[in-house]
Design a protein around this motif. Structure first.
Motif: not given
Length: 135
Positions: A5-8, A10-14, A17
């Motif tokens: 999980s990687y949020k930027s 409010g969107e999860d861009i995992a 990334t």
């Protein structure tokens, strides 16, 4: 290395990334041999090799970006060698050492500044001679 999980914003861009500096495999090995040289002293010869799997050289990386793809270094092997002569009384020693003997140039670190990527590379093939006196 996978990112769960990687949020930027409010969107999860995992899924798009990657973590840098995290090769799946690394390995190192060294072999050396000591032997007497007549009554003069002893000689140690050795070599070492290191392997690093491909990895990104910045973190985190947007894998969908063309600039992100430029910050990836493929797997590589670096080979070094050394020879050291020590006198029989163990007071003097002289060593010759070669590093990165294949002269392999690899990207070790990168940094993205706007639309540009800058980076640093490892040292080229280098030679060293040292003389020591032990008392």
């Amino acid at each position: 290395t996978d990112i769960d999980s990687y949020k930027s914003g409010g969107e999860d861009i995992a899924d798009d990334t990657a973590l840098g500096f995290s090769p799946e495999w690394t390995a190192q090995g060294r072999v050396s041999y000591d032997f007497e040289v007549f009554d003069w002293g002893s000689l140690m010869v050795g070599t070492d090799v290191s392997y690093r799997d491909g990895a990104y050289t910045n973190s985190p990386i947007d894998t969908t970006s063309e600039l992100g793809k430029l910050q990836y270094e493929d797997s590589y092997v670096i080979w070094n060698a050394i020879a050291t002569f020590t006198t029989a009384d163990e007071h003097w020693s002289v060593a010759v050492q070669g590093k990165n003997l294949d002269d392999k140039r690899v990207l070790t670190n990168s940094f993205q500044v706007g639309p540009f990527v800058t980076g640093a590379y490892n040292m080229p093939r280098t030679w060293e001679v040292s003389l020591a006196y032990m008392f």
